[in-house]
Scaffold this motif. Structure first.
Motif, short mmCIF file in Angstrom:
data_model
loop_
_atom_site.label_atom_id
_atom_site.label_comp_id
_atom_site.label_asym_id
_atom_site.label_seq_id
_atom_site.Cartn_x
_atom_site.Cartn_y
_atom_site.Cartn_z
N ASN A 1 10.71 1.10 7.90
CA ASN A 1 9.98 2.18 7.27
C ASN A 1 9.85 2.95 6.05
N LEU A 2 11.10 3.03 5.73
CA LEU A 2 11.09 3.97 4.49
C LEU A 2 11.66 3.03 3.33
N GLY A 3 12.33 2.11 3.20
CA GLY A 3 12.73 1.36 1.86
C GLY A 3 14.22 1.12 1.92
N LYS A 4 14.84 0.74 0.86
CA LYS A 4 16.00 0.36 0.63
C LYS A 4 16.92 1.71 0.03
N LEU A 5 18.02 1.93 0.54
CA LEU A 5 18.76 3.11 0.00
C LEU A 5 20.07 2.52 -0.61
N PHE A 6 20.32 2.08 -1.66
CA PHE A 6 21.36 1.99 -2.57
C PHE A 6 22.49 2.59 -2.72
N THR A 7 23.49 2.49 -2.39
CA THR A 7 24.92 3.43 -2.60
C THR A 7 25.25 3.40 -4.13
N SER A 8 24.69 2.53 -5.00
CA SER A 8 24.81 2.48 -6.31
C SER A 8 23.57 2.21 -7.12
N CYS A 9 22.83 3.01 -7.63
CA CYS A 9 21.66 2.71 -8.25
C CYS A 9 21.36 3.73 -9.24
N THR A 10 21.11 3.37 -10.45
CA THR A 10 20.65 4.28 -11.61
C THR A 10 18.99 4.22 -11.70
N CYS A 11 18.55 5.11 -11.72
CA CYS A 11 16.89 5.08 -11.93
C CYS A 11 16.60 5.93 -13.12
N ARG A 12 15.48 5.64 -13.92
CA ARG A 12 14.69 6.64 -14.96
C ARG A 12 13.53 6.58 -14.81
N PRO A 13 12.65 7.51 -15.32
CA PRO A 13 11.37 7.29 -15.35
C PRO A 13 10.58 6.51 -16.01
N VAL A 14 9.69 5.80 -15.58
CA VAL A 14 8.88 4.60 -16.34
C VAL A 14 8.39 4.99 -17.51
N THR A 15 8.16 4.21 -18.69
CA THR A 15 7.83 4.39 -19.74
C THR A 15 6.43 3.51 -20.04
N THR A 16 5.71 3.51 -21.08
CA THR A 16 4.37 2.64 -21.11
C THR A 16 5.09 1.20 -21.53
N GLU A 17 5.90 1.00 -21.99
CA GLU A 17 6.77 -0.23 -22.31
C GLU A 17 7.05 -0.64 -20.97
N ASP A 18 7.56 -0.05 -20.00
CA ASP A 18 7.87 -0.56 -18.80
C ASP A 18 6.85 -1.13 -17.83
N ILE A 19 5.82 -0.26 -17.86
CA ILE A 19 4.27 -0.65 -17.26
C ILE A 19 4.26 -2.07 -17.76
N LYS A 20 4.37 -2.50 -19.07
CA LYS A 20 3.93 -3.74 -19.45
C LYS A 20 4.64 -4.98 -19.06
N ILE A 21 6.03 -4.42 -18.69
CA ILE A 21 7.05 -5.73 -18.52
C ILE A 21 7.37 -5.60 -17.00
N LEU A 22 6.79 -4.44 -16.00
CA LEU A 22 7.04 -4.63 -14.72
C LEU A 22 6.38 -5.76 -14.18
N SER A 23 7.36 -6.48 -13.36
CA SER A 23 6.68 -7.87 -12.62
C SER A 23 7.24 -7.68 -11.15
#
Length: 635
Positions: free
Chosen positions: A7-29
């Protein structure tokens, strides 16, 4: 190792995230890992819905606002290459754009160290708030700029363009200058300084086939970025969409394709794109059945409006041999039912001929509405003031269903198009029209007459100026082979002048706004007019659906939502392990309840009976309790 939480999602023990950019929106699949700011859970990206990203985990969907969206760049030590930026292209002296201040230009003054770079303000366009002069920022927050002039990229002064920076909230405007780096754009409906607004060429797209309207034409409506959105099935040339735009609604997706007339359907879809492309509307050139089979891929979920006008030829009174419902009709209805179940719109509307109300196709749609919990109403309505056109209209919603617009005040056809008659081409009556004219004058005083030029066995109809014109249908504009009719109706004036009814006049009689641009050939333009739901009626219908519910209904809705939040809090508090996420969810629900209670108090103050209780000496709490009891909602 990962931790999987239902019900919540997946919790990775090792994961790096950053805020999305306009370029990311175009290539997100689909399948890319995404997360939310300050949230430990991750989900697999599915699609975008308005200004939200949809993530999926264990069959459940999670909605993340784009301004809080994060992309996973490293998942359990595995780098996601397309979301990792190369440092080598960011060199000292290069011009960059800072995502936080997209209307400024910075220069890199120190080399990249640890994924960060120092930038200094190069050009400032007097924006507020004023950007800092020098700043050390992360590479993902900046974008390298190339010194290219707008002319080199094919832009020129006077071009109509749309903004692609936020594709889910499109806007359009006109280029007033084309210097290097930035175009100077005047956006529609936005107050600018005399110099306009600087905007990167990368985020501009030309609007092709733009025709500058004459000074007497109506100004095309400008919609705000947060306008309600709509999906239209069996769109045709966009009669419904024209009404939606007039009502302040943004058509986002339109489905238009007729496999029986592919060439005509393609021409109609082209006209649709020319009129509504600048609003961000995408035309899907497939049948509704085909779109339903692939699960309405790419469609926005929970749109404000879903409209359908299934093909009505098999139910039309004009059909030779009577109406005969076919398997194809029921397949189209099943596709509409699938759209209701999958998209779950706030409002659903349907338009068709009167006989559709007793069809098996309509029963299929009604079953979907009932199963999904919609309240629906159906009526036979006169759509236009100047045309004898009645249609079967269905309205549905899960909440309060606003009343229909007021009945139209009938007008004569002459009053509607009198100003267009002088500019129409001269014509001559055919023998059948002359016969109809002589028959009318034999027992009536001379008055302007609208005489059909397509008579057939029923003879030619002559409509005097004070009456509504006959129903306008596609067959008026094309012959049996689908070719253009050069003339489809004539106007006889008492002084003997005979004028040929123009496409412009026929469009106005059908309720089209003057800003709608028709193609030059009569067959396509006439088909659009004859097939379309009258835009004037559509505007009135969709404006009526945006009425605010009565205060009593709003209070009821708030009370129901308070109950839902309380149940959610009880379920969360029952969890044996009170994690940080659960505690934040409880806090969020309590905040929502407080806001709803405050809203109820504001609504109560608008009720006369509440003020009467206060006048009788009750304090606010007592008055609140008594009014809620009278409204049968309880406290």
């Amino acid at each position: 190792m990962t931790i999987t939480t239902p019900n919540l999602g997946k919790l990775f023990t090792s994961c790096t995230c950053r805020p999305v950019t306009t370029e990311d929106i175009k290539i997100l699949s689909e399948g890319d890992w995404i997360s939310e700011k300050e949230c430990p859970w991750s989900w697999k990206f599915k699609n975008f819905c308005q200004d939200m990203a949809v993530g999926v985990w264990e069959g459940k969907e999670f909605f993340v606002p784009i301004n809080l969206l994060m992309v996973c760049t490293v998942v359990e030590t595995n780098p996601i290459e397309k979301f990792l930026k190369s440092d080598s292209k960011f060199k000292v002296g290069s011009c960059v754009e800072w995502r936080k201040f997209p209307k400024t230009i910075y220069k890199i003054i120190k080399p990249v160290v640890g994924g960060h770079v120092t930038i200094e303000l190069a050009e400032n366009f007097n924006i507020k708030p004023k950007p800092p002069h020098r700043k050390r920022v992360a590479l993902w927050k900046i974008k390298l700029l190339e010194h290219t002039s707008g002319t080199d990229l094919g832009f020129k002064k006077g071009d109509r363009v749309r903004d692609t920076f936020m594709p889910l909230k499109p806007r359009s405007g006109m280029i007033t200058d084309t210097p290097e780096k930035w175009a100077i754009v005047h956006w529609d409906g936005v107050e600018h300084s005399a110099n306009g607004q600087q905007w990167s060429y990368e985020y501009l797209e030309k609007i092709e086939n733009w025709t500058v309207a004459d000074e007497n034409a109506e100004i095309k409506p400008v919609l705000p970025p947060d306008a309600p959105i709509a999906v239209v099935l069996f769109a045709g040339g966009g009669g419904v969409e024209a009404g939606m735009v007039e009502a302040g609604i943004r058509p986002l997706v339109a489905v238009e394709f007729d496999p029986k007339k592919p060439k005509l359907s393609s021409a109609i879809a082209d006209t649709h794109e020319r009129n509504f492309g600048e609003y961000g509307c995408k035309v899907i050139r497939q049948t509704v059945q085909e779109v339903a089979r692939i699960g309405f891929l790419g469609f926005p979920l929970n749109p404000d409006h879903l409209h359908a006008s299934p093909m009505c030829s098999n139910f039309s009174p004009a059909k030779a041999g009577g109406a005969v419902e076919t398997t194809e009709d029921m397949e189209m209805a099943s596709a509409v039912a699938s759209a209701i179940r999958y998209l779950k719109p706030k409002f659903f509307t349907l338009e068709n001929v009167k006989r559709y109300s007793s069809s098996q196709s309509f029963k299929i749609i009604v079953q979907a509405l009932d199963e999904e919990g919609y309240t629906w109403r159906c009526e036979i309505i006169t759509l236009l003031d100047c045309q004898a056109r009645e249609r079967f209209i269905v309205r549905a919603t899960k909440g309060w269903l606003p009343p229909l617009p007021d009945p139209v005040q009938l007008l004569g056809w002459h009053e509607v198009i009198a100003d267009l008659i002088p500019s129409m081409k001269h014509s001559e009556l055919v023998p059948g029209q002359k016969k109809a004219l002589d028959k009318f004058l034999a027992s009536n005083k001379p008055t302007p007459l609208l005489i059909d030029r397509v008579g057939g066995r029923g003879g030619y109809k002559a409509k005097p100026a004070h009456l509504r014109c006959s129903t306008i249908v596609r067959s008026h504009f094309t012959d049996g082979k689908g070719a253009n009719r050069n003339k489809f109706a004539d106007i006889w004036l008492p002084d003997g002048t005979i004028k040929s009814l123009s496409i412009e006049a026929a469009a106005r009689l059908q309720g089209f706004p003057n800003w709608y641009k028709f193609p030059p050939d009569t067959a396509t333009a006439g088909s659009i007019i004859g097939y379309s739901v009258p835009p004037k009626f559509a505007a009135q219908l969709f404006k009526s659906l945006q009425q605010a519910p009565p205060i009593e209904v709003q209070i009821h809705s708030c009370q129901e939502r308070i109950i839902q939040h309380n149940w959610h809090i009880q379920n969360l508090e029952a969890e044996s392990k009170q994690t940080k996420t659960i505690k934040e969810a409880i806090k969020s629900n309590k905040g929502a309840i407080a806001s709803l209670v405050q809203r109820v108090d504001q609504l109560l103050e608008e009720l006369i009976i509440y003020r009467q209780f206060l006048a009788l000496g009750c304090d606010q709490y007592q008055a609140r309790v008594e009014v809620l009891k009278l409204l049968n909602y309880g406290n």
